[in-house]
Design a protein around this motif. Structure first.
Motif, mmCIF file in Angstrom:
data_model
loop_
_atom_site.group_PDB
_atom_site.id
_atom_site.type_symbol
_atom_site.label_atom_id
_atom_site.label_comp_id
_atom_site.label_asym_id
_atom_site.label_seq_id
_atom_site.Cartn_x
_atom_site.Cartn_y
_atom_site.Cartn_z
ATOM 1 N N THR A 299 0.840 -1.194 0.000
ATOM 2 C CA THR A 299 0.000 0.000 0.000
ATOM 3 C C THR A 299 0.878 1.248 0.000
ATOM 4 O O THR A 299 2.058 1.206 0.361
ATOM 5 C CB THR A 299 -0.918 0.033 1.227
ATOM 6 N N GLN A 300 0.280 2.367 -0.406
ATOM 7 C CA GLN A 300 1.030 3.619 -0.387
ATOM 8 C C GLN A 300 1.435 3.992 1.039
ATOM 9 O O GLN A 300 2.522 4.548 1.256
ATOM 10 C CB GLN A 300 0.167 4.738 -1.000
ATOM 11 N N GLN A 301 0.590 3.662 2.008
ATOM 12 C CA GLN A 301 0.915 3.943 3.410
ATOM 13 C C GLN A 301 2.136 3.120 3.850
ATOM 14 O O GLN A 301 3.019 3.624 4.558
ATOM 15 C CB GLN A 301 -0.289 3.638 4.318
ATOM 16 N N GLN A 302 2.195 1.859 3.413
ATOM 17 C CA GLN A 302 3.359 1.021 3.736
ATOM 18 C C GLN A 302 4.625 1.573 3.078
ATOM 19 O O GLN A 302 5.696 1.598 3.692
ATOM 20 C CB GLN A 302 3.105 -0.415 3.267
ATOM 21 N N ARG A 303 4.477 2.032 1.862
ATOM 22 C CA ARG A 303 5.641 2.600 1.152
ATOM 23 C C ARG A 303 6.162 3.839 1.877
ATOM 24 O O ARG A 303 7.376 3.985 2.081
ATOM 25 C CB ARG A 303 5.230 2.940 -0.283
ATOM 26 N N LEU A 304 5.275 4.723 2.276
ATOM 27 C CA LEU A 304 5.692 5.943 2.973
ATOM 28 C C LEU A 304 6.327 5.606 4.323
ATOM 29 O O LEU A 304 7.302 6.248 4.739
ATOM 30 C CB LEU A 304 4.500 6.876 3.163
ATOM 31 N N ALA A 305 5.788 4.593 5.006
ATOM 32 C CA ALA A 305 6.358 4.188 6.294
ATOM 33 C C ALA A 305 7.765 3.626 6.104
ATOM 34 O O ALA A 305 8.666 3.872 6.916
ATOM 35 C CB ALA A 305 5.457 3.157 6.962
ATOM 36 N N ARG A 308 10.188 6.500 5.491
ATOM 37 C CA ARG A 308 10.524 7.141 6.770
ATOM 38 C C ARG A 308 11.507 6.278 7.560
ATOM 39 O O ARG A 308 12.458 6.780 8.169
ATOM 40 C CB ARG A 308 9.253 7.383 7.585
ATOM 41 N N THR A 423 4.695 -0.622 -6.600
ATOM 42 C CA THR A 423 3.919 0.477 -6.030
ATOM 43 C C THR A 423 4.569 1.823 -6.336
ATOM 44 O O THR A 423 3.883 2.806 -6.628
ATOM 45 C CB THR A 423 3.775 0.291 -4.510
ATOM 46 N N SER A 427 2.757 4.730 -8.494
ATOM 47 C CA SER A 427 2.607 6.070 -7.930
ATOM 48 C C SER A 427 3.166 7.128 -8.875
ATOM 49 O O SER A 427 2.566 8.180 -9.080
ATOM 50 C CB SER A 427 3.320 6.140 -6.577
#
Length: 470
Positions: A299-305, A308, A423, A427
């Motif tokens: 998921t995009q949230q997993q990618r951003l995490a 970070r 992903t 994106s």
């Protein structure tokens, strides 16, 4: 468990570890202003020179006169290395400029203690002795004739890296040796050996030689060639064992049976079948491609995490976090990341850029300092791999890190490699025209357009060929 006290100085007893650390601390003495070794401490806790600290321990090498730790018999580690290597390599009898240079490279390494440990290993010492007696010539042919080992390859690559052996593509040479062994293993079954040898030499070896060029990694191409040759050999073995046939008796029914009864790796014979048809060794057959049922995604949230985590984590080496960011931000294959060169990072007026395709892409300002700091403090350069051109140097001199080693470290960071890459690409094609993404990231238009279609990008987003703006 207290460390053993090695010396007692005016500022107190000093253990062995602290003694070694003190004799590697160098700079300008705050008391006298001289630039020299700073083993002592003043009352304010600052490092000071031996004279200002009142230390009487002898710290002068009797060989070169340098102020440093005396390693053996009053000599520093570099003088000891030179003497030991001179005794092994005999560079003056007869004179050999390459061996003289090898001694200089090893004695001048950033971490000479590691070189000293390496050269005392049984295999390495034997190689150095044989170089010294001239029973091993400084040629690739001489090294090829030796039993394969890491010691042989390490020394060979060191000699190549420092210009004492001519450069050659290491992966191509390894493939040629692998292929010779593979063909020899098939000698007992000529109906299998003959077509496999023709396919391997006329198709794969010819192609790999055409692809080989300085600075280009053949890792993926060699892997694919080995798998296709191995699987094609298995197929011919099955055809002979199950049906008593050679390749000339192959029918569509045999091919269908073989593909349907086994694992998906059997589809790796496709190139072999197409090559046979092209060379009129078999009749035209229908050999399907194998497509993955699904594309792995995160998921995009997993990618951003994960992005970070790569920025903020201190538990993993910074080099692998930089590699993880290149994967997560720009969707690059790990094999390509591992083979990036230092010159691929370019400081331009607009900021730090990374060359992946036709035009450099901007590294986000938030992480540019991390990339820049890593570039100037890369690992694996303290022994035989100094001044490496690779952004991610390997432990083998002159070579970049192996893709498998990088994959393992990225997985340890919690990154799903395929999912993260897919992903990231999806994106990017949702934000920019797919053709521009292809130009910037070095992908074919077909692959990026497929990601665009999977992401539901409207056809209006498929701009003509162009470059991603800097």
């Amino acid at each position: 468990m207290a460390a053993k006290i090695r010396v007692t100085w005016p500022d107190g007893p000093v253990c062995g570890i602290c003694f070694t650390t003190a004799l590697r601390t160098r700079g300008s003495c705050p008391n006298c202003g001289q630039d020299r070794l700073l083993p002592g401490k003043n009352s304010d806790g600052y490092d000071i020179c031996r004279d200002c600290a009142g230390i009487t321990t002898n710290m002068t090498c009797e060989g070169c006169g340098a102020e440093t730790e005396r390693f053996r018999a009053g000599h520093c580690i570099r003088c000891v290395l030179r003497a030991d290597l001179d005794a092994l390599l005999h560079p003056h009898t007869p004179p050999d400029l390459s061996l003289k240079r090898l001694i200089g490279v090893l004695a001048g390494a950033g971490r000479p203690e590691s070189v000293y440990t390496w050269m005392r290993g049984a295999n390495t010492k034997e190689l150095l002795i044989r170089l010294g007696t001239r029973s091993i010539a400084l040629t690739h042919e001489s090294f090829d004739a030796l039993p394969g080992s890491r010691s042989v390859e390490y020394l060979r690559e060191m000699l190549v890296h420092h210009g004492m052996l001519p450069d050659r593509d290491r992966q191509l040479a390894a493939f040629e040796r692998w292929l010779a062994t593979r063909i020899q293993d098939l000698a007992a079954t000529p109906p299998i050996q003959a077509p496999i040898e023709r396919f391997a030499r006329w198709h794969h070896l010819k192609r790999l030689r055409q692809l080989a060029s300085p600075g280009k990694s053949l890792n993926t191409a060699v892997r694919s060639a080995k798998q296709e040759i191995t699987e094609s050999g298995k197929f011919l073995g099955w055809l002979l064992a199950e049906h008593g046939l050679t390749i000339h008796g192959l029918k569509q029914a045999h091919l269908n049976q073989y593909l349907s009864e086994g694992p998906s790796t059997r589809y790796a014979i496709r190139t072999f079948i197409v090559w046979l048809i092209k060379n009129k060794e078999v009749a035209r057959l229908d050999m399907p491609h194998r497509y993955a049922a699904t594309k792995p995604l995160i998921t995009q949230q997993q990618r951003l995490a994960l992005i970070r985590h790569c920025i903020e984590s201190t538990a993993s080496p910074v080099g692998f976090r930089v590699a993880g960011l290149i994967l997560l931000l720009f969707g690059q294959p790990v094999g390509k990341i591992a083979a990036l060169k230092c010159l691929d990072l370019q400081p331009l007026p607009e900021g730090l850029h990374l060359s992946l395709g036709n035009v450099p892409v901007l590294v986000p300002a938030q992480i540019a300092p991390m990339f820049w700091d890593y570039l100037h403090d890369r690992p694996n350069q303290q022994t035989g791999n100094g001044a490496s051109r690779w952004l991610f140097p390997g432990t083998m001199p002159g070579q970049h890190i192996h893709a498998d080693a990088m994959m393992g470290q990225l997985r340890a960071l919690g990154i799903d490699l395929g999912g993260a890459r897919n992903t990231a690409l999806r994106s990017l094609v949702q934000e920019l025209p797919p053709t521009l993404v292809a130009n910037a990231l070095g992908y074919s238009y077909q692959i990026i357009h497929k990601h665009g279609a999977d992401a539901g990008v409207p056809m209006a987003g498929y701009a003509g060929k162009g470059a991603l703006p800097r």
